[in-house]
Design a protein around this motif. Structure first.
Motif, PDB file in Angstrom:
ATOM      1  N   ILE A  65       0.827  -1.208   0.000  1.00 23.79           N
ATOM      2  CA  ILE A  65       0.000   0.000   0.000  1.00 23.79           C
ATOM      3  C   ILE A  65       0.863   1.261   0.000  1.00 23.79           C
ATOM      4  O   ILE A  65       0.346   2.367  -0.130  1.00 23.79           O
ATOM      5  CB  ILE A  65      -1.016   0.012   1.163  1.00 23.79           C
ATOM      6  N   SER A  66       2.154   1.075   0.172  1.00 22.14           N
ATOM      7  CA  SER A  66       3.122   2.162   0.034  1.00 22.14           C
ATOM      8  C   SER A  66       4.489   1.515  -0.150  1.00 22.14           C
ATOM      9  O   SER A  66       4.624   0.288  -0.087  1.00 22.14           O
ATOM     10  CB  SER A  66       3.125   3.070   1.279  1.00 22.14           C
ATOM     11  N   GLU A  67       5.506   2.332  -0.346  1.00 22.42           N
ATOM     12  CA  GLU A  67       6.857   1.790  -0.487  1.00 22.42           C
ATOM     13  C   GLU A  67       7.323   1.100   0.790  1.00 22.42           C
ATOM     14  O   GLU A  67       8.145   0.197   0.760  1.00 22.42           O
ATOM     15  CB  GLU A  67       7.835   2.904  -0.840  1.00 22.42           C
ATOM     16  N   ASN A  68       6.781   1.536   1.918  1.00 24.89           N
ATOM     17  CA  ASN A  68       7.239   1.041   3.214  1.00 24.89           C
ATOM     18  C   ASN A  68       6.285   0.063   3.890  1.00 24.89           C
ATOM     19  O   ASN A  68       6.603  -0.438   4.960  1.00 24.89           O
ATOM     20  CB  ASN A  68       7.467   2.215   4.166  1.00 24.89           C
ATOM     21  N   CYS A  69       5.146  -0.172   3.286  1.00 26.87           N
ATOM     22  CA  CYS A  69       4.158  -1.014   3.970  1.00 26.87           C
ATOM     23  C   CYS A  69       3.560  -2.043   3.023  1.00 26.87           C
ATOM     24  O   CYS A  69       2.921  -1.691   2.027  1.00 26.87           O
ATOM     25  CB  CYS A  69       3.054  -0.154   4.579  1.00 26.87           C
ATOM     26  N   ILE A  86      -5.673  -9.126   8.637  1.00 26.17           N
ATOM     27  CA  ILE A  86      -4.617  -8.432   7.908  1.00 26.17           C
ATOM     28  C   ILE A  86      -3.498  -8.068   8.874  1.00 26.17           C
ATOM     29  O   ILE A  86      -3.737  -7.424   9.896  1.00 26.17           O
ATOM     30  CB  ILE A  86      -5.157  -7.159   7.236  1.00 26.17           C
ATOM     31  N   PHE A  87      -2.270  -8.494   8.542  1.00 24.95           N
ATOM     32  CA  PHE A  87      -1.095  -8.149   9.337  1.00 24.95           C
ATOM     33  C   PHE A  87      -0.462  -6.893   8.757  1.00 24.95           C
ATOM     34  O   PHE A  87      -0.183  -6.811   7.556  1.00 24.95           O
ATOM     35  CB  PHE A  87      -0.073  -9.286   9.339  1.00 24.95           C
ATOM     36  N   ASP A  88      -0.219  -5.912   9.630  1.00 26.05           N
ATOM     37  CA  ASP A  88       0.437  -4.662   9.256  1.00 26.05           C
ATOM     38  C   ASP A  88       1.827  -4.649   9.876  1.00 26.05           C
ATOM     39  O   ASP A  88       1.961  -4.571  11.101  1.00 26.05           O
ATOM     40  CB  ASP A  88      -0.378  -3.476   9.759  1.00 26.05           C
ATOM     41  N   PRO A  89       2.890  -4.725   9.075  1.00 22.09           N
ATOM     42  CA  PRO A  89       4.239  -4.795   9.621  1.00 22.09           C
ATOM     43  C   PRO A  89       4.704  -3.502  10.295  1.00 22.09           C
ATOM     44  O   PRO A  89       5.596  -3.543  11.130  1.00 22.09           O
ATOM     45  CB  PRO A  89       5.106  -5.117   8.402  1.00 22.09           C
ATOM     46  N   ILE A  90       4.113  -2.370   9.955  1.00 21.00           N
ATOM     47  CA  ILE A  90       4.538  -1.109  10.564  1.00 21.00           C
ATOM     48  C   ILE A  90       4.095  -1.052  12.026  1.00 21.00           C
ATOM     49  O   ILE A  90       4.885  -0.762  12.920  1.00 21.00           O
ATOM     50  CB  ILE A  90       4.019   0.100   9.760  1.00 21.00           C
ATOM     51  N   SER A  91       2.845  -1.360  12.281  1.00 20.94           N
ATOM     52  CA  SER A  91       2.362  -1.354  13.666  1.00 20.94           C
ATOM     53  C   SER A  91       2.615  -2.687  14.361  1.00 20.94           C
ATOM     54  O   SER A  91       2.439  -2.798  15.572  1.00 20.94           O
ATOM     55  CB  SER A  91       0.864  -1.053  13.702  1.00 20.94           C
ATOM     56  N   LYS A  92       3.004  -3.687  13.571  1.00 21.61           N
ATOM     57  CA  LYS A  92       3.141  -5.064  14.065  1.00 21.61           C
ATOM     58  C   LYS A  92       1.822  -5.538  14.664  1.00 21.61           C
ATOM     59  O   LYS A  92       1.787  -6.302  15.625  1.00 21.61           O
ATOM     60  CB  LYS A  92       4.292  -5.192  15.057  1.00 21.61           C
ATOM     61  N   GLY A  93       0.737  -5.064  14.054  1.00 26.51           N
ATOM     62  CA  GLY A  93      -0.593  -5.410  14.527  1.00 26.51           C
ATOM     63  C   GLY A  93      -1.349  -6.246  13.522  1.00 26.51           C
ATOM     64  O   GLY A  93      -1.029  -6.268  12.332  1.00 26.51           O
TER      65      GLY A  93
END
Length: 134
Positions: A65-69, A86-93
């Protein structure tokens, strides 16, 4: 922004849910069975989604969804057989929706959990497996 205002927007859906977005008659019938006379007030109109606007995501598939996520989709049935988390690596949630149930905290009762038990698809064994997996 409303979906109709963004012509390139996609609706992301589990493989088992896509057909209901394209042709929502069975979805509508099921919701009417549950909500009865309140259906029209709560949900009408339910409109079909054009197939080209649907993005189907399977288990362990990823979406940048972005370069970083990069989000990862996790098949997590139990509440319904077309549910994913859905796993989000930025929030680790993990956005688990209601696959694990609903948690309430109240000053007089404390914390308690209720499973989400859809009338026609709830599968307690699958829900426990999804909880262990998440």
């Amino acid at each position: 922004m409303l979906l109709k205002e963004c012509p390139d927007a996609k609706i992301i859906v589990h493989p088992k849910g896509a057909r209901h977005l394209v042709c929502p008659e069975r979805l509508i019938a099921g919701a009417k069975a549950v909500y009865k006379e309140d259906f029209d007030v709560l949900f009408d109109p339910v409109i079909p989604v054009p197939e080209e606007r649907i993005l189907i995501m399977g288990d362990k598939e990823q979406l940048a969804i972005s370069e970083n996520c990069v989000l990862e989709f996790i098949d997590s049935p139990g509440h319904a057989n077309h549910h994913f988390s859905i796993f989000d690596p930025i929030s680790k949630g993990i956005f688990a929706g209601d696959v694990l149930g609903i948690v309430y905290e109240d000053d007089s009762f404390g914390r308690f959990c209720l499973p989400s038990t859809s009338p026609n698809q709830f599968n307690p064994e699958a829900m426990l497996k999804s909880a262990e997996r998440l």
